[in-house]
Design a protein around this motif. Structure first.
Motif, mmCIF file in Angstrom:
data_model
loop_
_atom_site.group_PDB
_atom_site.id
_atom_site.type_symbol
_atom_site.label_atom_id
_atom_site.label_comp_id
_atom_site.label_asym_id
_atom_site.label_seq_id
_atom_site.Cartn_x
_atom_site.Cartn_y
_atom_site.Cartn_z
ATOM 1 N N GLN A 50 24.091 64.770 -68.565
ATOM 2 C CA GLN A 50 23.626 65.200 -67.569
ATOM 3 C C GLN A 50 21.927 66.830 -68.012
ATOM 4 O O GLN A 50 21.658 66.308 -66.847
ATOM 5 N N ASP A 51 21.922 66.401 -68.469
ATOM 6 C CA ASP A 51 20.645 66.761 -69.341
ATOM 7 C C ASP A 51 18.909 66.183 -68.873
ATOM 8 O O ASP A 51 18.788 66.839 -68.469
ATOM 9 N N GLU A 52 19.255 64.791 -69.059
ATOM 10 C CA GLU A 52 18.237 64.367 -68.956
ATOM 11 C C GLU A 52 17.919 64.380 -67.219
ATOM 12 O O GLU A 52 16.922 64.123 -66.746
ATOM 13 N N VAL A 53 19.204 63.887 -67.109
ATOM 14 C CA VAL A 53 18.512 63.474 -65.393
ATOM 15 C C VAL A 53 18.314 64.896 -64.361
ATOM 16 O O VAL A 53 17.932 64.908 -63.164
ATOM 17 N N HIS A 54 18.882 65.605 -65.052
ATOM 18 C CA HIS A 54 18.373 67.158 -64.124
ATOM 19 C C HIS A 54 17.290 67.348 -64.485
ATOM 20 O O HIS A 54 16.494 67.810 -63.957
ATOM 21 N N ARG A 55 16.579 67.423 -65.674
ATOM 22 C CA ARG A 55 15.072 67.646 -66.792
ATOM 23 C C ARG A 55 14.716 66.488 -65.478
ATOM 24 O O ARG A 55 13.326 67.151 -64.592
ATOM 25 N N PHE A 56 14.685 65.178 -64.422
ATOM 26 C CA PHE A 56 14.185 64.452 -64.252
ATOM 27 C C PHE A 56 13.128 64.768 -62.863
ATOM 28 O O PHE A 56 12.844 64.807 -62.489
ATOM 29 N N ALA A 57 15.295 65.603 -62.317
ATOM 30 C CA ALA A 57 15.227 65.919 -60.784
ATOM 31 C C ALA A 57 14.170 66.915 -61.212
ATOM 32 O O ALA A 57 13.764 67.197 -60.125
ATOM 33 N N ILE A 58 14.312 68.251 -61.701
ATOM 34 C CA ILE A 58 13.466 69.297 -62.011
ATOM 35 C C ILE A 58 12.228 68.961 -61.665
ATOM 36 O O ILE A 58 11.413 69.726 -61.364
ATOM 37 N N THR A 59 11.718 68.096 -62.445
ATOM 38 C CA THR A 59 10.247 67.660 -62.846
ATOM 39 C C THR A 59 10.035 67.404 -61.632
ATOM 40 O O THR A 59 8.714 67.833 -61.011
ATOM 41 N N PHE A 60 10.535 66.020 -60.695
ATOM 42 C CA PHE A 60 10.122 65.659 -59.411
ATOM 43 C C PHE A 60 9.659 65.922 -58.630
ATOM 44 O O PHE A 60 8.941 66.659 -58.063
ATOM 45 N N HIS A 61 10.981 66.974 -58.947
ATOM 46 C CA HIS A 61 10.875 69.031 -57.400
ATOM 47 C C HIS A 61 9.809 69.322 -57.444
ATOM 48 O O HIS A 61 8.985 69.989 -56.294
ATOM 49 N N ARG A 62 9.369 69.930 -58.767
ATOM 50 C CA ARG A 62 8.179 71.185 -58.601
ATOM 51 C C ARG A 62 6.823 70.052 -58.528
ATOM 52 O O ARG A 62 5.979 70.612 -57.858
ATOM 53 N N GLN A 63 6.747 69.067 -59.166
ATOM 54 C CA GLN A 63 5.739 68.316 -58.327
ATOM 55 C C GLN A 63 5.508 68.209 -57.459
ATOM 56 O O GLN A 63 3.608 68.489 -56.480
#
Length: 600
Positions: free
Chosen positions: A516-529
């Motif tokens: 859950q931490d990894e998928v949240h991190r990955f989604a947030i990073t992509f959204h910010r970019q």
């Protein structure tokens, strides 16, 4: 409390002397220490209560490494070398010097022998550092008596007291030939490099004579002098007997794995250590030869003057290709260094294999617990999804893949959602599930054993609907639920929307937490970019003279307001943009950045 990774490594520490290196979350060395017993010393950081700077250090330790030595004294000398090389933040006491003395032969017209606290970048000769400060001082006094250089302040027109005592060559009243200094310096170097047997024989004979004449006090003084010499110039394995730049390669094989250790000896010190692990597919000696050739074929890798390898390695082949002396020492300090490299290779591989076994056991246990809780067959692959947006703008989804409990980052996927333009969790879930598994079916690719969505019943029902009713797939689905602190709290079963109430200390819960931490991190990073690019694009659209093509050129080349602001007019013009438009871009972006700063 130490992390699971550190706890596993602590359990595998050897009861050996050596140096340990504490690292932060970025892998940077923040502290170097030494230990008579690595297991006891390193464990004390995490098992005892600490205050002040030690507590601050422990809080920032994310990992550690270590190098085994043959003695506590070698561990000390290696510690000093590594502190001087890496300048760790928390090594305040030793960072700007060892805190222990060196014996220096100064480089001047009338050289002298002196004790100093640090090595400077000059042409002088340095020996040490010496852990026993008193022994170093006494050895210096002995050398000044036996091998005189200059002990006075220089020319004064008359012989000094030391000259009359035979401890000065007379720079105080005459011009001393360089040949006299060179002869004495040669003897001093030989002595400090460990060639002390002749001197010790003479001292032993004097001691025995004094004892025979009942001059016991004099005999005791000579005995102490011999002990000081042993303590000061004892041969060290971590500090070699010459300053030849050399690399040492050795290996260890176990359970289909090859462990390689490389020691880098520079300025008579072990300056660096590297370790590598490979699954063994060929003869280990052939693998090591191949590794060495590839190692020196890397960009900016400087060859040493000498390479030490095990006897089984093809010396001629390496020498012909690398044009460097390749040797296998049979005895002495070099042989001991080669053996020490093998010992470290064995310890490192044993540690890796045991950590792998622990990881496999925990992962297998976690997957078994999950399959039992969800009442599904035991599988290997889990795919998890999450969404991210800013007030319904720039909505994206992301997917991560875990195989046997480990992230497979090459299989991660990002999704710009096409069918919705506002925050609709159900619609976002339907789109991304449809796109992902329609593609896998079309490509006849591997399907997951379990699908996890980051959310509650809404996302779970949407995923089930697409999988069962549209794609006719029977893949187990569950939803990961977070608490009010945005931490993993529970798992919802697809059948009957049942909350499973997993034990927070169980292996299955910890695995869910990592996913859950990894998928949240990955989604947030992509959204910010994406959000950053879209914000930049809209800012560029408002500048007169910047059309879609110019905007695309600027986005592709610079990617952010800050980088455009840092670019020169010439760099912008180089993209085929006119001078007038380039100036407008620079002025507008600078104004936008100033406005952002004022808002802050």
């Amino acid at each position: 409390m130490a992390s699971e990774h550190i706890e596993n490594k602590l359990a595998l520490l050897p009861n050996e002397p050596g140096s340990y290196q504490m690292k932060d979350k970025n892998g940077k060395i923040i502290y170097v220490g030494k230990a008579k017993n690595l297991r006891n010393r390193v464990r004390s950081y995490f098992k005892l209560e600490h205050t002040g700077k030690t507590a601050e250090l422990v809080k920032n330790i994310a990992d550690f490494d270590f190098i085994v030595t043959n003695s506590d004294k070698e561990a000390f000398l290696l510690e000093i070398t590594l502190i001087q090389k890496w300048q760790p933040y928390y090594n305040i006491r030793l960072k700007r010097g060892t805190g222990y003395p060196y014996i220096k032969i100064s480089n001047e017209q009338n050289p002298q022998l002196i004790l100093v606290s640090e090595v400077k970048k000059d042409d002088a000769f340095y020996f040490g550092p010496y852990p026993n400060v008193y022994a170093a001082q006494e050895t210096l006094h002995f050398l000044q008596k036996v091998y005189p250089l200059r002990r006075c302040n220089g020319y004064q027109g008359r012989p000094c007291l030391y000259y009359h005592m035979g401890q000065c060559l007379g720079a105080c009243f005459r011009e001393v030939p360089q040949s006299e200094y060179e002869a004495e310096i040669k003897k001093i170097k030989s002595f400090l490099n460990g060639n002390t047997s002749a001197i010790k024989q003479k001292l032993t004979a004097k001691m025995e004579t004094a004892a025979a004449n009942l001059a016991f006090e004099q005999a005791a003084d000579i005995r102490d002098q011999i002990q000081f010499i042993d303590a000061t110039v004892e041969k060290q394995k971590i500090i070699s007997q010459d300053a030849t730049p050399r690399d040492i390669f050795n290996y260890y094989v176990k359970d289909g794995w090859l462990s390689i250790q490389i020691f880098f000896i520079r300025q008579a010190r072990l300056m660096k250590r590297e370790k590598r692990f490979f699954t063994l597919v060929d003869d280990p000696t052939e693998e090591l030869v191949s590794f060495i050739l590839q190692f020196y074929n890397r960009k900016n890798t400087k060859l040493p003057n000498e390479i030490l390898v095990p006897a089984t390695i093809d010396h001629n082949l390496l020498e012909q290709i690398l044009q460097v002396h390749v040797k296998t020492p049979q005895r002495g300090a070099k042989r001991e260094l080669l053996d020490l490299a093998e010992k470290n290779a064995q310890i490192a591989l044993d540690e890796k294999l045991r950590l792998m076994l622990l990881s496999d056991q925990k992962t297998t246990g976690a997957m078994q617990e999950l399959s039992k809780a969800l009442d599904i067959p035991l599988g290997h692959r889990i795919e998890a999804f999450d969404h991210s947006h800013t007030q319904g703008v720039d909505i994206v989804s992301a997917m991560v893949v875990f195989d046997d409990g480990l992230p497979e980052k090459k299989l991660y996927r990002k999704y710009k959602l096409k069918t919705i333009n506002h925050a609709d969790e159900a619609a976002a879930t339907r789109e991304v599930i449809r796109r992902r598994y329609t593609r896998l079916l079309k490509e006849k690719a591997q399907l997951p054993d379990l699908i996890l969505v980051d959310g509650g019943e809404i996302q779970l029902d949407a995923a089930k609907d697409v999988l069962e009713n549209e794609l006719r797939l029977n893949i187990p689905v569950a939803a990961m639920v977070k608490n009010e602190h945005h931490k993993t709290a529970d798992l919802i079963k697809a059948t009957g929307d049942e909350h499973l109430n997993l034990n927070p200390k169980s292996q299955s819960f910890m695995l869910l937490q990592r996913i859950q931490d990894e998928v949240h991190r990955f989604a947030i990073t992509f959204h910010r970019q994406l959000h950053g690019k879209n914000t930049l694009a809209s800012r560029l659209d408002s500048i007169q003279g910047v059309g879609p093509k110019t905007r695309q050129k600027l986005l592709r080349q610079f990617g952010s307001l800050k980088k455009i602001n840092q670019a020169t007019i010439e760099e912008i013009e180089a993209l085929g943009i006119s001078n007038k438009t380039a100036n407008l871009v620079k002025v507008s972006i600078a104004a936008a950045l100033r406005a952002n700063e004022l808002k802050k």
